[in-house]
Write a protein that holds these residues in place. Structure first.
Motif, short mmCIF file in Angstrom:
data_model
loop_
_atom_site.label_atom_id
_atom_site.label_comp_id
_atom_site.label_asym_id
_atom_site.label_seq_id
_atom_site.Cartn_x
_atom_site.Cartn_y
_atom_site.Cartn_z
N UNK A 59 0.88 -1.28 -0.10
CA UNK A 59 -0.06 0.02 -0.23
C UNK A 59 0.90 1.25 0.19
N UNK A 60 2.01 1.18 0.79
CA UNK A 60 3.06 2.45 0.71
C UNK A 60 3.56 2.48 -0.55
N UNK A 61 3.66 1.44 -1.36
CA UNK A 61 4.01 1.25 -2.55
C UNK A 61 3.31 2.18 -3.54
N UNK A 62 1.92 2.01 -3.43
CA UNK A 62 1.10 2.71 -4.21
C UNK A 62 1.12 4.27 -3.87
N UNK A 63 1.36 4.35 -2.41
CA UNK A 63 1.29 5.87 -2.27
C UNK A 63 2.69 6.59 -2.61
N UNK A 68 -2.66 6.12 -4.88
CA UNK A 68 -3.41 5.70 -3.76
C UNK A 68 -4.73 6.78 -3.87
N UNK A 69 -4.37 8.12 -4.03
CA UNK A 69 -5.65 9.20 -4.04
C UNK A 69 -4.91 9.94 -4.93
N UNK A 70 -5.24 9.86 -6.35
CA UNK A 70 -4.77 10.75 -7.34
C UNK A 70 -5.17 12.22 -7.46
N UNK A 77 -0.31 11.18 0.55
CA UNK A 77 0.86 11.12 1.38
C UNK A 77 0.42 10.81 2.93
N UNK A 78 -0.75 11.56 3.48
CA UNK A 78 -0.93 11.36 4.74
C UNK A 78 -1.67 9.87 4.96
N UNK A 79 -2.16 9.50 4.02
CA UNK A 79 -2.61 7.87 4.31
C UNK A 79 -1.84 7.02 4.15
N UNK A 80 -0.73 7.13 2.99
CA UNK A 80 0.32 6.17 2.94
C UNK A 80 1.30 6.29 4.04
N UNK A 81 1.57 7.60 4.82
CA UNK A 81 2.41 7.79 5.81
C UNK A 81 1.90 6.71 7.21
N UNK A 88 7.82 1.66 10.33
CA UNK A 88 8.89 2.68 10.70
C UNK A 88 9.38 3.21 9.53
N UNK A 89 8.72 3.35 8.23
CA UNK A 89 9.25 3.76 7.26
C UNK A 89 8.70 4.97 6.60
N UNK A 90 9.52 6.27 6.49
CA UNK A 90 8.93 7.41 6.11
C UNK A 90 8.54 7.09 4.44
N UNK A 91 7.21 7.56 4.25
CA UNK A 91 7.01 7.49 2.74
C UNK A 91 8.05 8.44 1.85
N UNK A 92 8.73 9.45 2.46
CA UNK A 92 9.55 10.48 1.87
C UNK A 92 10.82 9.63 1.49
N UNK A 93 11.29 8.66 2.21
CA UNK A 93 12.19 7.94 1.86
C UNK A 93 12.19 6.81 1.04
N UNK A 94 11.13 6.32 1.38
CA UNK A 94 10.59 5.26 0.23
C UNK A 94 10.17 5.68 -1.18
#
Length: 312
Positions: A59-63, A68-70, A77-81, A88-94
């Motif tokens: 799911x984080x990958x989609x974000x 996730x929400x086009x 980014x909020x939901x992905x985070x 414990x993975x920040x979406x920004x680094x991901x």
């Protein structure tokens, strides 16, 4: 349609996670009379939880692709985070690491090729070392540890150092770093909150053991779509897919359609099967040497590629 499908996906992901937490707590507090069956049930439950942590990862990958929400980057980014907090993975680094992977996947023997080691005049002992490192990485959770260390490293080193260490962090700023540290801290805070509010045993059953299972599953699965595939400039073709298996395709959100995803990364997860795109013949002949998920996993036993650069 995207919003409805992905809202349902997020709700399902969270609800199943909570249900698994209750189930794990229940079976540990009400063990079976047969000790052997009890242990099997404990291990099986932890593995299912580990796969569900992998669902968080996907799911984080989609974000990270902002699918996730086009309609809203902020909501995406909020939901992905939130979904990535247990990992414990920040979406920004991901996002930085994953988009670099898409742009430079197996471009050469040095770039985004986890199964490849380059050296000069490799000795027998050095080859043994590379094989041991590969087996630990894939079969004993080493790739998860490598990923975790990488995340922590890039969180706390100055951005200019990050850019020098890895080209994936080109454009990385102090703002990005502070945001990532905050998200990482929230993830750590979630783990600590479960521990302090519910105790050590409940933490182990709901977060600790699942994280260990996830570490093993991630390391085992994460490179099966690229292992021993082509290396070269046409990076979107250095990949393969595997056939659909109902449980795994549901948990991993059609991630088995990996060749299609790399050729068309903007296709949402639920459209991948119907929009399957075959690799060009030259790449399919080399890369698509199996359609079996389990064969793709076990092929990794062959070990890494060791490139002797002294022969160039």
């Amino acid at each position: 349609m995207n919003t409805k499908r992905n809202t349902k996906l997020v709700v399902e992901t969270i609800v199943v996670f909570i249900g698994l937490c209750f189930w794990a707590t229940y079976i540990h507090r009400h063990p079976l009379q047969n000790d052997a069956l009890t242990k099997v049930l404990f291990v099986f439950t932890a593995l299912v939880q580990g796969f569900w942590f992998y669902r968080f990862y996907i799911v984080g990958h989609e974000a990270s692709h902002r699918k996730l929400f086009i309609a809203s980057k902020t909501a995406n980014d909020i939901v992905g985070s939130i979904i990535l907090l247990p990992l414990m993975t920040p979406i920004t680094v991901y996002r930085k690491i994953h988009l670099f992977h898409h742009g430079f996947n197996r471009k050469d023997n040095h770039t985004s090729a986890l199964d490849t080691f380059t050296t000069k005049n490799p000795s027998f002992l050095k080859k043994i070392y590379y094989y041991a490192l590969w087996y630990i990485s894939v079969f004993l959770g080493g790739l998860f540890i490598h990923s975790l260390v990488s995340v922590i490293l890039f969180l706390f080193i100055p951005p200019r150092w990050a850019r020098k260490i890895s080209p994936a962090f080109e454009g990385w700023t102090l703002k990005d770093q502070f945001q990532s540290i905050l998200l990482f801290s929230l993830g750590v805070g979630l783990h600590l909150a479960v521990y302090f509010f519910f105790g050590w045993e409940v933490y182990l059953w709901t977060m600790g053991y699942p994280m260990i299972a996830f570490a093993w599953i991630l390391s085992l699965f994460v490179y099966i779509f690229h292992y021993d595939t082509t290396v070269g400039e046409q990076v979107r073709f250095n990949v393969r897919s595997v056939n659909r298996l109902p449980f795994f395709s549901w948990v991993l959100m059609n991630f088995n359609e990996h060749a299609t995803h790399h050729q068309h990364p903007n296709i949402p997860w639920y459209e991948l099967p119907e929009k399957r795109t075959a690799l060009p013949k030259d790449f399919a002949d080399k890369n698509q040497n199996t359609w079996s998920l389990f064969s793709a996993i076990f092929q990794q036993i062959k070990g890494p590629r060791i490139i002797d650069e002294s022969k160039d």
